[in-house]
Design a protein around this motif. Structure first.
Motif, PDB file in Angstrom:
ATOM      1  N   THR A  74       1.474   6.000 -22.824  1.00 45.91           N
ATOM      2  CA  THR A  74       2.624   5.602 -23.471  1.00 45.91           C
ATOM      3  C   THR A  74       3.524   4.689 -22.227  1.00 45.91           C
ATOM      4  O   THR A  74       2.946   4.603 -20.723  1.00 45.91           O
ATOM      5  N   LEU A  75       4.295   4.417 -22.431  1.00 51.61           N
ATOM      6  CA  LEU A  75       4.922   3.690 -21.424  1.00 51.61           C
ATOM      7  C   LEU A  75       6.260   3.661 -21.456  1.00 51.61           C
ATOM      8  O   LEU A  75       7.357   4.322 -22.632  1.00 51.61           O
ATOM      9  N   VAL A  76       7.385   3.783 -20.107  1.00 51.71           N
ATOM     10  CA  VAL A  76       8.826   4.075 -19.712  1.00 51.71           C
ATOM     11  C   VAL A  76       8.290   2.840 -18.557  1.00 51.71           C
ATOM     12  O   VAL A  76       8.089   2.689 -18.198  1.00 51.71           O
ATOM     13  N   VAL A  77      10.412   2.608 -19.351  1.00 52.67           N
ATOM     14  CA  VAL A  77      11.157   1.861 -18.220  1.00 52.67           C
ATOM     15  C   VAL A  77      11.876   2.442 -17.553  1.00 52.67           C
ATOM     16  O   VAL A  77      12.339   3.634 -18.692  1.00 52.67           O
ATOM     17  N   LYS A  78      12.038   1.997 -16.926  1.00 49.75           N
ATOM     18  CA  LYS A  78      13.109   3.033 -15.909  1.00 49.75           C
ATOM     19  C   LYS A  78      14.247   1.999 -15.484  1.00 49.75           C
ATOM     20  O   LYS A  78      13.585   0.975 -14.944  1.00 49.75           O
ATOM     21  N   ARG A  79      14.834   2.521 -14.786  1.00 51.71           N
ATOM     22  CA  ARG A  79      15.998   1.830 -14.109  1.00 51.71           C
ATOM     23  C   ARG A  79      16.727   2.003 -13.194  1.00 51.71           C
ATOM     24  O   ARG A  79      17.550   2.069 -12.202  1.00 51.71           O
ATOM     25  N   THR A  80      16.204   3.863 -12.325  1.00 58.62           N
ATOM     26  CA  THR A  80      15.960   4.478 -10.882  1.00 58.62           C
ATOM     27  C   THR A  80      14.559   4.348 -10.132  1.00 58.62           C
ATOM     28  O   THR A  80      13.646   3.950 -10.644  1.00 58.62           O
ATOM     29  N   VAL A  81      14.504   5.108  -8.784  1.00 59.62           N
ATOM     30  CA  VAL A  81      13.895   4.937  -8.539  1.00 59.62           C
ATOM     31  C   VAL A  81      12.592   5.795  -9.038  1.00 59.62           C
ATOM     32  O   VAL A  81      11.055   5.192  -9.256  1.00 59.62           O
ATOM     33  N   GLY A  82      12.624   6.722  -9.085  1.00 67.77           N
ATOM     34  CA  GLY A  82      12.007   7.435  -9.711  1.00 67.77           C
ATOM     35  C   GLY A  82      12.036   7.448 -11.449  1.00 67.77           C
ATOM     36  O   GLY A  82      12.729   6.756 -11.682  1.00 67.77           O
ATOM     37  N   ALA A  83      10.725   7.874 -11.788  1.00 68.57           N
ATOM     38  CA  ALA A  83      10.286   7.395 -13.324  1.00 68.57           C
ATOM     39  C   ALA A  83      11.479   8.455 -13.866  1.00 68.57           C
ATOM     40  O   ALA A  83      11.479   8.302 -15.776  1.00 68.57           O
ATOM     41  N   PHE A  84      11.720   9.660 -13.462  1.00 68.72           N
ATOM     42  CA  PHE A  84      12.533  10.525 -14.584  1.00 68.72           C
ATOM     43  C   PHE A  84      13.968  10.270 -14.625  1.00 68.72           C
ATOM     44  O   PHE A  84      13.989  10.018 -15.862  1.00 68.72           O
ATOM     45  N   HIS A  85      14.932  10.087 -14.021  1.00 62.72           N
ATOM     46  CA  HIS A  85      16.054   9.921 -14.001  1.00 62.72           C
ATOM     47  C   HIS A  85      16.613   8.852 -15.266  1.00 62.72           C
ATOM     48  O   HIS A  85      16.257   7.704 -15.466  1.00 62.72           O
ATOM     49  N   GLY A  86      17.077   9.177 -15.867  1.00 65.71           N
ATOM     50  CA  GLY A  86      17.179   8.268 -17.440  1.00 65.71           C
ATOM     51  C   GLY A  86      16.086   7.675 -18.305  1.00 65.71           C
ATOM     52  O   GLY A  86      16.649   6.285 -18.822  1.00 65.71           O
TER      53      GLY A  86
END
Length: 162
Positions: A74-86
């Motif tokens: 499972t691949l996730v791209v984040k745009r904040t420090v943490g991986a859950f927000h947004g």
């Protein structure tokens, strides 16, 4: 109980930073071992990387490290420090039936810690792989691993999983 390995920001541009107490390459090697062990046991591997918001092109080295991602991950791209927000990380973990997260990656006091705090807020059980993460300074890493992470979950080393 279904546990997933959650690997944070294993990207060439972050791996190359001056990190302590472990180099980025040492962390990457341990995370690869962890990922192999989780996959061999049929447990999910989730990889998260960051992209800078509001820029036309990401800096060189912003993809996942070579030879890290496998089919079925499972691949996730984040745009904040943490991986859950947004992101849709929580929904994707729930779809996989995950209730326990085993966290590793870079950087201990940034992406890993921020993700762990949000994961706790979402009700996940947490485990931390202390030698498969590193910080900007060894003392920051050691303090977080010794004082902060035990308040959220179990702290172990790579050998406990491989």
């Amino acid at each position: 109980m279904t546990s997933a390995l959650l690997l944070i920001d294993l990207m060439p541009r972050i791996i190359a930073l001056p990190l302590a107490p472990h180099t980025g390459d040492e962390v990457l090697a341990r995370c690869r071992r962890l990922a192999r062990a989780f996959r061999a046991n049929g447990r999910p591997v989730v990889l998260v990387r960051v992209e800078r918001p509001n820029v036309g092109e990401q800096p060189p080295g912003s993809g996942f490290a070579d030879d890290l991602v496998r089919p079925g991950d499972t691949l996730v791209v984040k745009r904040t420090v943490g991986a859950f927000h947004g992101t849709d990380l929580h929904e994707r973990l729930r779809d996989l039936g995950v209730d326990t997260l085993v966290l590793a990656g870079l950087v201990t006091t940034m992406g890993v810690e921020s993700t762990a705090r949000a994961a706790s807020d979402h009700g996940y059980e947490l485990e931390f792989v202390a030698d498969a993460m590193s910080g900007f300074a060894a003392d920051e890493h050691h303090l977080t691993v010794a004082r902060t992470f035990p308040r959220f979950g179990e702290v172990r080393d790579t050998a406990a999983y491989t």
